[in-house]
Structures are given as structure tokens and as C-alpha cells.
Design an enzyme around this catalytic site. Structure first.
Site, PDB file in Angstrom:
ATOM      1  N   GLY A   1       0.812  -1.209   0.000  1.00 20.58           N
ATOM      2  CA  GLY A   1       0.000   0.000   0.000  1.00 20.58           C
ATOM      3  C   GLY A   1       0.845   1.259   0.000  1.00 20.58           C
TER       4      GLY A   1
ATOM      5  CG  ASN B   1       5.514   7.648   6.362  1.00 21.35           C
ATOM      6  OD1 ASN B   1       6.590   7.794   5.817  1.00 21.35           O
ATOM      7  ND2 ASN B   1       4.705   8.650   6.655  1.00 21.35           N
TER       8      ASN B   1
ATOM      9  CD  GLU C   1      -3.133   1.810  -5.419  1.00 21.13           C
ATOM     10  OE1 GLU C   1      -4.024   0.951  -5.294  1.00 21.13           O
ATOM     11  OE2 GLU C   1      -3.034   2.783  -4.646  1.00 21.13           O
TER      12      GLU C   1
ATOM     13  CG  ASN D   1      -5.762   9.721   3.180  1.00 20.82           C
ATOM     14  OD1 ASN D   1      -5.877  10.927   3.360  1.00 20.82           O
ATOM     15  ND2 ASN D   1      -4.751   9.035   3.650  1.00 20.82           N
TER      16      ASN D   1
ATOM     17  CE  LYS E   1      -5.490  12.000  17.306  1.00 18.66           C
ATOM     18  NZ  LYS E   1      -6.247  13.220  17.398  1.00 18.66           N
TER      19      LYS E   1
END
Lengths: 505, 505
Positions: B269, B272, B294, B384, B408
Site C-alpha cells: 500500500g 510510510n 499500485e 483519505n 495518539k
């Protein structure tokens, strides 16, 4: 017997079923023929269930893992589930007894896309198969197998299991010979796979028979028993309305130049509603239609007989008793008009996408954003399984889902704020149809879809509370792409669990 | 200029961008080049945004519908979204300004599988396209187009739009010529489609250039501007751990005979973590790997340079500034080692399934039964989009999802009772990996999966409350196939919305 087994060597393998099932052990993995009640073994499961029952009565542990094409019949899934004989089951089922065992936790059920199981077995996801138990209509002089009323995963199991049992069912007509097309190309593993050379629904790319390794055959038994063929419900008002909306939609698409006059090949899911839609197409003006689908039901035979459908490709029959008798008496005349393929070909993404198949499947519920639940009642209780609906929906040119807008006398709405289980996502669903109308979701973003789905598809009794939910969600939601109130999105199902109705009393 | 435009006739079309954008009208549908920040038009969007801004200042309505390959850049999505110029957007985005406009309700966003958009446009889901605005590296003497750093849907838009604008970007090296393979077979509509004849990742089946109808060209503008290339984060401990788990898994699979020594073609994918996994593979023993994916990121170039990967197929580059400079200086030497295809081919189910591609994609969260959310924060806020993850996941031989187990500072768990948005269902996910470990879900039923996912993948801070949920769900659930407590299944997200943490304080 000699008539059905034309190769003398194979006659030496004929035995009785009890001798065979004695060799089955606790924990064995068994791949059997059978798809939607067609072509499953009639003798082995009943004998195995008796043996498991006896073992349990002696206090011994005895459960097996069962792999099929799809759903089977009471004398297979029902018998084995009834004696708590199934530890694991895949890829699809529709039996009331087994459903109970899945939902009470006795049986582990892996519910997967029907086109995927061949690869998952070939890639070793489930380890080695011990048994292939395959019903056939006959054995040729060359020592190959004439499939019976379904193909399913027979090729896969025959190629991979250690031990093979054949049931030669004399109820199945030998005239089925020539209706099957068994492609062996997908037996190759990467990097040795080639394109599947189907470019039209009726293309024949394989052989008429199944290969079998004679040395792996443990025994052959003769049977003479009908498939589990259930009558379809007569066409009711809801089904007629749904079929009407679909025909209107197709007509509009043809006028707009987005579909050819004979449509693209049709896929139609299994069951009463799907069959009713096919019956509905009898009254349409479309001609020279084709079908690239999973099962051939009564409605498809009517369309072929009426000259509306030129050819139908599937992996199995799924017929009423009357239609089954008709096929048994007239199979030869359908050669060239029907073809039964392995299910990794009938449901193959490559072919479905190439042909532009239009899919049409039943559902339990859809939500306001176009997600669809095909499997679980209120998110937890397995009904049947996803079957081939995902294979077709994801790869279709236009993917339709159909359901009456309400069930249980109106206590259940088929349109809900959020589906309680997701089988098909917003990314995959083009059209939703209820007796109320048709929601065309093509090209729409989620907030556009919610308006259309509620307006066109929801039952009047539920429109206001659905619109209330939309307003509430858009008021409290942290963002507007897919507005939801997470404390209320499953409230329809919670209310049904608590009060027996999704309605607000 | 003459160097980049080798056909004199095309020189007559060179003009300035202001002349062109004056012809764009409110409501126009615009298909542009661009995929993950590579190969998007640099001049048109900025000029159009200025014109829209001026129109708005005059009190006029002016918004357009924008179609791309995938995400683009601040000077495209950011500029147009920043002036409230986007009414509708598809199929993918990753721009912070546009993300804000989607989530505040300004822009309708249809988030669809990247391989599907070609067909959806061809089938007419979105009506007629007004504009194709395509960046190219040059125009050949024969009047065909040398694509720049992405192919995306350029072929689709060029074939279908009424008006064509070409941006010849001199920043892009002309040595890209020969790295593209533009297949036109999927331009045929059913029933005239043939198999896509790719049987190995590097197969060349099309032509090196894009065709263009000269008469549809409204104007050609010259640009000289870099792609939006962002540096990747350095490999951190979590990414290194995830890559390690994946390498261990591959090693086990090879030993068990379930994978060949060079694996199956890898898909990785965008982003990062995916890039970090590729960097991690540099330290593996695998050789002669291939990639059918891709985008080509820095990590893939490292693997090619190290001689670990023989050939990589994609639709676009997605590089750091350093890697982009490297490619611009050395493109010619990668011929035969890289190929860029239209995205309906790079992401095609037919090819992915045939090659046995192993997919590996990032996720926002997975639930205890293996459903995956790739798109929405807490079920409502678009991050996204699904991108190509569904194209690969559904059709891969083994489909992996990766994420750190917490985000988080630990207030978000990547493993939750029920995902708040479903992009990939239980039917499609084989393997989940966090820095904690790898959950191998192949062949498992839902209740088996919940144990493995929590044990292997959940962060220690969340294991107990996840196990508490499992116990609670199995106690109150009406059925045991997929036990859930519908009042608590989204409690992690509700708690996060209310307290800022999924943890129980």
C-alpha cells in the site's frame, strides 16, 4: 450398475457404504459434492452420522470438518449436525439444524466467498483434505466421471483429497453428459496460471468429465435418490413489484444507450425472490439474453424455454421437484443452452468483470449509505452465508440487491441506519430495490445516497424514523462524509432485540 | 519546447493556461492525470482556482466535479478545495484542505475502488466528461503522448472527454519513455472484451504511449514543475517490528511449502508503514522477488537496486524528493525493471488473482472478527479513501493489513470490538499485523479469530478490555456465530468521542 459404470476396472471398487465410513476418523477433513441441494452424496453422510452417533453413545469424541460446494440437504448437513458431528463447516450452508448448531456455538463456521474456497484449499489454508466424497451420474469407459446435477468444488476435492469415495446415483439422468464444462486451468498454481479463456457466457473451455486418480478410490457405492428439490413460492405482489422496478430500470438504461438491447449477462442469486425476478423477466421485451450465474433455477428454465435466454452458465441446478423431473427427462435438449462449471469458474471475478455481468442478489438489510448485510440477523445470528453474492457484486457492471422493504408483519425494516453486519460495503453496491421502488446509487456520495435510499426503498412506516435518524446524525456527527450518531446507529436492532419490533412504540 | 513536442502539428496548439481555463464552466466534469502526487497537471488547477475565486467574489456560482487517478497535491486538490471549487470528487484524495471540505459537507466525495472507476465512467455512471487535463513528458513525432510519472486513468479520460488539455512538463525526464505499458483492451465494452494477457508481473501487453485525438485538443501548455514528492518517515521501531513479523511469516510459509522461495508478487500500500515494510524486506533472505502493486515507492527502488526485486509493476511513482531526483537522472536504466500501467490494469482483479499477489495494506482499525476500516475516523470522518486496498485484498492469495497497535499516545487502539466503518469484511482479510505480533486468520471462524487477534495484535493496555468485551458479547449475544453486544460494540469509539481516549478511566 454396469450401465452407469462403463469401465470394468471401476466395478471392482463397488462396495457398501458401511465398509467405507468405518475408515473415517475423528478430526477428518471431508470435501463433498453438493451445491444448493443438488448433487450431494446421498449414502455417505447418513452412514457417517450413524457412526458418529454410536461413537458419542460410547462416550468417544467424534467430529469432522465438512467442506462442500455450498448448501446441501437435510440428509447431509442436517444429519451430521443433528448428531453434533460437525466441528467445522465451510463455505456455505442453509440447513435449519446446522444453522442451530452454528448459532449455539457447537460448529465453527467459516463463511467465505464461494469462488475463493478453491484457492484457499489449493494454497493450504485448511491443511490436507482426508476425503473427497463425490456424487456422479456415471463413470465413462475411459475411467472419467460424469458429474451429476452440480459441479461445485468436485474437481478441487478429487484432485487434493487422500481418499476418494464415489456415489453413482442412478436417479440422476446420464443425459446430463455434455452439460458440464470442467476447466482444469485453475488447478495450476502461480506463476503458471493462464487467463481463463471465456469471452461469452456459453463458451466451453474444459472437458465434459471429471478426472479421477483410480488408486485413490476407496470405494464406489450405488445410490438411487432424488436431490433435495424444494418448490419455489408462487410469485407474490412484492416480488412482482421488485421485478417490475428492475425491468423499468433496464428499459431506461437501454434507451440511454448504457445497456445493449439484450442486456449484459444476468446473475441471479439463490432463492425465492431471485427466482421471482427471473419469472418477472418472462413478461419483459428483452430477447437473446444470456446468464452467467451460480445456479439454474426454475425461472431460468422458463426463460430458456420461452426463447428469451439463449444460454445460461452456472455451477449447479437448484430446482423445484417438477423442474427437476423435467430436466431429468429432457436434459439432452438443453445441451448448448446450459453449462455447469466448477464454482471457481462460474463465480470467477475475471470472467464476471470481463462479461459485464449484471448481478441481482437478495439481502437481509441495507443501510442508508448502501452497505448490505447478507448473512446475520441483528448482527449475531447466522442465517445462511454470503455465498456467491460477493463474487458477483464486487465485479459486476451493475450490482443490485433486492428485498421486500419489511419483514415479520412490519416489525423489521430492510432499510436501517447502519447494517448490523457488513457483507457488501458502500463501495460495491449500485442499486437497491424493494417493492417500494429502486434506488440508483451509481456515482453518488454517501449523503446523496441516504436521501435516495430512504425516498425510494424504505417502507412508509419507517420513512419518518429513518429521516429523523439522518437529521440527528447530521446534527451530532463529528464529520459529514458519512454522518452517524454512534449511540443510535444500531438502535433499530437494539429495539428489535428488546421489544420485538424496530418500530418506536 | 520543440524538443518535447516532436510533432509540428501539435506545436500549433501551444497556448497559455488562462486562455484555456476561461472555457471551463460551472458544473463541468474534469478528469485529470495524477496519482499519489505524481504526474498531475501543474498549471491548469491553479489557474482554474483563481478563476473560481474571482467568480465567487462576483457572487457567481462556480464549482466543478473532479476525477483523478488517486490523490494529487496541494496545487491541485488543495487549491481547488481552498476556493470551495469542488462540488464532487472521486475516486481518492489525501489532501488536508480537501479533507476538511469533505468532512464539513462542502464537497461530495465518492470513495471507490481505484480499479473500478474506469468501468464506472465507461458504463456511464457519471455521465459525459467535459475535460481531460493530462500531464505528459512529451509528444512523439507520431503524435502520441509520453506519459509522465503516473498513468492512472489518463487513457480513460483522453478517450472519453470532449475537450483535451495537455501539460508538457519539462521537469519530467523524457527517459521515462519505455517505462509505460498502456493497454487499450479494456476500452472495449462487453461483449467484446478479451482476457488481459498478463501472466507475469513484468509482462508488456500494450504500447509505450497514450493515443490522443488531435481534434479534441483545446490547448497545450508548457510547464516545468516538480511533482509533490514528500520524504518518508525513517524506519521506526514499530515499522521494523511489523516488517519482522511479516518476514517471519513468509519464512514459515516457504518452509511449509505454501509459498515459493521468491514468494508470490508483492503488493504494498501507499504510505510510510508500507514503505517501511519494503525497507524491512531489504534485510530478508528472499531473492528474485517481483511486485504487482499500485505505486513504486522508495523502498521498492531500494529492493530493485539491491537486486532483491527483479521487476515491479505499478501505475505510478510515489517518491521522496531524493528518490524522484534519482529516477529523473536514471530512468533509462530501470527499463525492464519497472512498468507503469493504467490503474484498471495495475489493480485488476483478474491479474491479481491469476498471479497470486500477496497484498499488504495499512489500516485505521481492525475488529476482533477481522473486519477492517481503512477510511473513516470514528465511523464518520473521512481520512483519505479505500484506494486500491480493496482491489488487492479481495483478490490476493494472502491479504495482510498492518498498523501500529495504538495511536495518539495510546488513546486509540487499532483493535476494537467492531470497526466503526467497514471497508474490508471478515470474508476478505487473511492476516493482521501490529508491532505486537501477527494474527493468521486463514481458515478460522469468527470466534476463533477473536482469540487470535486479541492475543497476537492488541496492545497490552487494551487486551483486558477487549477480552472483557468478548466475554460480555458471548454472554448477552443472541447467537454465537459472531457474538456482539449491540449496546457496547461501538463503545470504544463512543468513549473516544466523549473523553478523548478509548481507555476506561
Amino acid at each position: 450398475m454396469a450401465g452407469r459404470i462403463a469401465n470394468e476396472k471401476f466395478l471392482t471398487k463397488v462396495t457398501d457404504i458401511e465398509t467405507i465410513v468405518k475408515m473415517v476418523k475423528d478430526g477428518d477433513k471431508i470435501g463433498v459434492s453438493g451445491f444448493t441441494g443438488a448433487g450431494y452424496p446421498k449414502a455417505f453422510p447418513v452412514a457417517l452420522a450413524a457412526q458418529i452417533k454410536a461413537a458419542h453413545e460410547r462416550g468417544e469424541q467424534f467430529m469432522v470438518s465438512l467442506f462442500t460446494g455450498a448448501s446441501t440437504a437435510p440428509e447431509l448437513d442436517g444429519e451430521l449436525a443433528g448428531v453434533d458431528g460437525l466441528k467445522f463447516r465451510t463455505p456455505y450452508q442453509g440447513d435449519p439444524v446446522l444453522r442451530g448448531k452454528i448459532n449455539d456455538g457447537t460448529t465453527y463456521y467459516s463463511d467465505i466467498h464461494l469462488s475463493h474456497l478453491h484457492n484457499q484449499i489449493a494454497y493450504g489454508f485448511f491443511g490436507k483434505l482426508d476425503w473427497a466424497v463425490i456424487e456422479v451420474a456415471g463413470i465413462t469407459a475411459e475411467g472419467e466421471l460424469i458429474p451429476s446435477s452440480s459441479v461445485g468444488l468436485n474437481r478441487t476435492y478429487l484432485e487434493r483429497a487422500d481418499k476418494i469415495v464415489l456415489e453413482v446415483n442412478q436417479w440422476q439422468t446420464e443425459d446430463l453428459f455434455g452439460l458440464h464444462d470442467v476447466y482444469y486451468g485453475t488447478e495450476a498454481m502461480p506463476p503458471n496460471r493462464q487467463p481463463i479463456p471465456i469471452t461469452a457466457a456459453g463458451d466451453l473451455i474444459g472437458q465434459k468429465t471429471l478426472k479421477v486418480d483410480f488408486d485413490k478410490i476407496v470405494g464406489i457405492v450405488m445410490t438411487d435418490a432424488a436431490d433435495r428439490n424444494s418448490p419455489f413460492k408462487p410469485l407474490d405482489d412484492d416480488s412482482r413489484a421488485i421485478a417490475g422496478h428492475l425491468i423499468d430500470f433496464f428499459t431506461t438504461e437501454i434507451k440511454a444507450g448504457r445497456l445493449p438491447k439484450n442486456l449484459f449477462p444476468l446473475q441471479s442469486g439463490v432463492g425465492n425472490i431471485a427466482n421471482a425476478v427471473l419469472e418477472g423477466l418472462l413478461e419483459s421485451d428483452f430477447e437473446h439474453m444470456t446468464s452467467y450465474t451460480e445456479v439454474i433455477q426454475d425461472g431460468m428454465i422458463s426463460l430458456i424455454d420461452a426463447g428469451k435466454v439463449d444460454v445460461a452458465s452456472a455451477t449447479s441446478f437448484s430446482l423445484s421437484p417438477d423442474a427437476a423431473e423435467h430436466i431429468n427427462n429432457n436434459a439432452a435438449k438443453y445441451r448448448g443452452k446450459m453449462v455447469l462449471r466448477p464454482q471457481d469458474i462460474s463465480n470467477n471475478p475475471e470472467v464476471i468483470r470481463r462479461l459485464g455481468v449484471i448481478s441481482c442478489n437478495g439481502m437481509i438489510e441495507a443501510d442508508i449509505y448502501g452497505n448490505v448485510n447478507s448473512t446475520h440477523i441483528c448482527g449475531t445470528r447466522m442465517m445462511n452465508g454470503i455465498g456467491g453474492s460477493g463474487d458477483f457484486t464486487r465485479n459486476a457492471s451493475i450490482s443490485c440487491f433486492v428485498s421486500p422493504s419489511i419483514a415479520k408483519n412490519g416489525d423489521i425494516s430492510a432499510i436501517v441506519p447502519m447494517v448490523s453486519h457488513h457483507d457488501h460495503t458502500e463501495h460495491d453496491v449500485s442499486v437497491i430495490i424493494t417493492e417500494q421502488g429502486l434506488a440508483d446509487l451509481r456515482g453518488l456520495a454517501p449523503r446523496q445516497r441516504s436521501r435516495v435510499i430512504i425516498e425510494k426503498c424504505a417502507h412508509p412506516d419507517y420513512k419518518d424514523i429513518l429521516l429523523d435518524y439522518v437529521a440527528q446524525a447530521e446534527r451530532v456527527s463529528k464529520a459529514m462524509q458519512t454522518p452517524h450518531d454512534l449511540t443510535q446507529c444500531l438502535s433499530f436492532h437494539q429495539r428489535f432485540n428488546e421489544t420485538g419490533s424496530m418500530k418506536i412504540k
